[in-house]
Design a protein around this motif. Structure first.
Motif, PDB file in Angstrom:
ATOM      1  N   LEU A  84       3.806   6.910  -1.671  1.00  0.00           N
ATOM      2  CA  LEU A  84       4.740   7.165  -0.569  1.00  0.00           C
ATOM      3  C   LEU A  84       5.541   5.926  -0.151  1.00  0.00           C
ATOM      4  O   LEU A  84       6.765   5.998   0.020  1.00  0.00           O
ATOM      5  CB  LEU A  84       3.997   7.738   0.641  1.00  0.00           C
ATOM      6  N   THR A  85       4.879   4.779   0.012  1.00  0.00           N
ATOM      7  CA  THR A  85       5.592   3.559   0.418  1.00  0.00           C
ATOM      8  C   THR A  85       6.649   3.186  -0.618  1.00  0.00           C
ATOM      9  O   THR A  85       7.800   2.863  -0.270  1.00  0.00           O
ATOM     10  CB  THR A  85       4.597   2.389   0.585  1.00  0.00           C
ATOM     11  N   GLU A  86       6.287   3.258  -1.890  1.00  0.00           N
ATOM     12  CA  GLU A  86       7.183   2.831  -2.964  1.00  0.00           C
ATOM     13  C   GLU A  86       8.368   3.789  -3.131  1.00  0.00           C
ATOM     14  O   GLU A  86       9.519   3.353  -3.248  1.00  0.00           O
ATOM     15  CB  GLU A  86       6.415   2.732  -4.289  1.00  0.00           C
ATOM     16  N   ILE A  87       8.105   5.097  -3.151  1.00  0.00           N
ATOM     17  CA  ILE A  87       9.199   6.046  -3.375  1.00  0.00           C
ATOM     18  C   ILE A  87      10.157   6.056  -2.190  1.00  0.00           C
ATOM     19  O   ILE A  87      11.375   6.213  -2.343  1.00  0.00           O
ATOM     20  CB  ILE A  87       8.664   7.466  -3.675  1.00  0.00           C
ATOM     21  N   THR A  88       9.615   5.838  -0.993  1.00  0.00           N
ATOM     22  CA  THR A  88      10.463   5.738   0.202  1.00  0.00           C
ATOM     23  C   THR A  88      11.371   4.510   0.104  1.00  0.00           C
ATOM     24  O   THR A  88      12.570   4.578   0.417  1.00  0.00           O
ATOM     25  CB  THR A  88       9.593   5.657   1.470  1.00  0.00           C
TER      26      THR A  88
END
Length: 448
Positions: A188-192
């Motif tokens: 989630l952190t990376e794709i955001t």
């Protein structure tokens, strides 16, 4: 034999010949042949693709690696080409999952990841991408290795062509994870960050940007809490509206089909990317049902795309109508939202065309049937909720009035004098299409 069938046969023969000669070639010669194979499979139909790249073929690759007739590097290169083409066309390659080569790659991924020293990061990324590209089922253990590994590549922000291509491959591979649960902490952190950075700096290709969104929206099926991130934090409706508007402006929808071969290939590539964006929209409207007002502009952009594409790109036009129907059926937009977004006007224009085929007719009639069902539901709700706010009642009545006035103005009433008969006729036409013309007497017997 039609021209298309002849071309398909040539493609099949050429790819089979190229593949069968691998064992006699040097590593450099194999690389050149892989480039040729990529060009062939890029033009290949789904049926031919699955006929050629079956489990036997993947098992043969495994044997060739063991016998040193094919290098691991070249095997990975070929698999990534196959995976790229199949994912771009949204096709699953079921046979790789059942092959001994898949088993080998899964084992290699785990072994490479567990190395304390001398870990080959590039090899690990390549193995993970092949596994994600070509498998149709994924284990939790391998996802926990592959997703973070591939996201590291997708996070690269260098502007050179090679880096951009690697990011494209990485995000396209991730978008192939459709229904399997992936833990939020893995992505989630990376794709955001990837999506936000692009929204500010425009560093991704249209394919990579779509793939990032598709990977995230695919997670909605198992985690509804992502709606808040997708709609409010990352503002998908606004982002998708911009993309659709750009497509309408910058694609030459009226281009004649006699253009050069290279131009036709580029146009086909654009069409595949547009269809992928529409598929992402379909999944968004199917799963995000609490943001009706914010979807009106997105619906309007979808309508504009439909109008641009419906004459020379019917496949795209059909998909737009399908999505409008989904927004209504799943509550992603109310009848008032479709009215404001111009969807009802567009469906009316389509249904009144003299050249309308039965598939499009069926979708449009179904669209209006669902509208009438929704209006009836709202009327029943109104009767059952005596304490309902008076302004809401007036709003619903106004929407109903506008819908029926528009249908009356456009002559829809004339089209629906025999509404059920039209559906019966279309059903019989579809049945006829499924029966071989040589068995026409069977259909005649059915109709007596």
């Amino acid at each position: 034999m039609s021209t298309r069938d002849g071309t398909e046969t040539e493609n099949t023969k050429k790819s089979t010949e190229l593949f069968s000669q691998f064992g006699d070639d040097s590593a450099d010669e194999q690389k050149l042949k892989i480039e040729d194979i990529y060009g062939v499979i890029e033009r290949m139909s789904k049926e031919k693709f699955h006929r050629i790249f079956n489990r036997k073929k993947f098992n043969k690759m495994q044997k060739m690696i063991d016998e040193r007739k094919m290098t691991l590097e070249n095997a990975i290169l070929l698999l990534k080409c196959i995976g790229y083409c199949s994912s771009l066309k949204s096709e699953w390659t079921f046979y790789f999952y059942e092959s001994s080569l898949n088993e080998r790659f899964q084992k290699m991924i785990i072994e490479e990841d567990e190395k304390k020293e001398g870990k080959d990061e590039k090899l690990l990324v390549d193995l993970c991408e092949c596994y994600i590209f070509l498998s149709c089922k994924f284990t939790h253990e391998l996802l926990s290795i592959c997703v973070p590994c591939i996201l590291k590549v997708a996070l690269r922000k260098e502007g050179n062509e090679e880096s951009q291509r690697e990011v494209d491959f990485a995000l396209l591979a991730l978008s192939n994870i459709k229904y399997t649960k992936v833990e939020k902490e893995l992505y989630l952190t990376e794709i955001t960050e990837i999506i936000r950075f692009h929204q500010e700096h425009h560093n991704l290709t249209l394919l990579a940007y779509q793939s990032a969104w598709e990977f995230l929206i695919n997670r909605l099926l198992r985690d509804k809490s992502l709606e808040e991130v997708i709609v409010n934090e990352l503002q998908f409706p606004r982002a998708a509206t911009r993309v659709l508007d750009d497509m309408v402006r910058f694609v030459d929808w009226k281009k004649e089909k006699e253009e050069e071969k290279e131009e036709r290939r580029k146009d086909k590539h654009k069409e595949l990317i547009i269809l992928r964006w529409l598929r992402t929209l379909e999944r968004y409207f199917h799963n995000c049902t609490t943001w009706k007002e914010g979807n009106v502009e997105l619906i309007n952009s979808l309508v504009q795309l439909f109008r641009a594409a419906k004459y020379n790109h019917r496949k795209i036009g059909y998909k737009c109508i399908d999505i409008l129907l989904i927004t209504l059926k799943h509550g992603a937009a109310g009848v008032d939202g479709l009215l404001k977004g111009g969807a009802i006007d567009a469906a009316m224009e389509e249904i009144l065309q003299q050249t309308l085929n039965h598939s499009s007719m069926w979708n449009c009639l179904r669209f209006f049937e669902v509208i009438l069902e929704k209006l009836k539901e709202e009327e029943d709700d109104e009767k059952g909720e005596k304490e309902d706010d008076e302004s809401e009642k007036m709003k619903r009545k106004e929407v109903k009035r506008k819908v029926f006035e528009k249908m009356e103005e456009e002559g829809y009433e004339d089209c629906t004098l025999s509404f059920q008969n039209i559906f019966d006729l279309l059903f019989m036409q579809m049945a006829y299409d499924l029966i071989d013309v040589h068995h026409h007497n069977i259909l005649e017997l059915m109709m007596r």
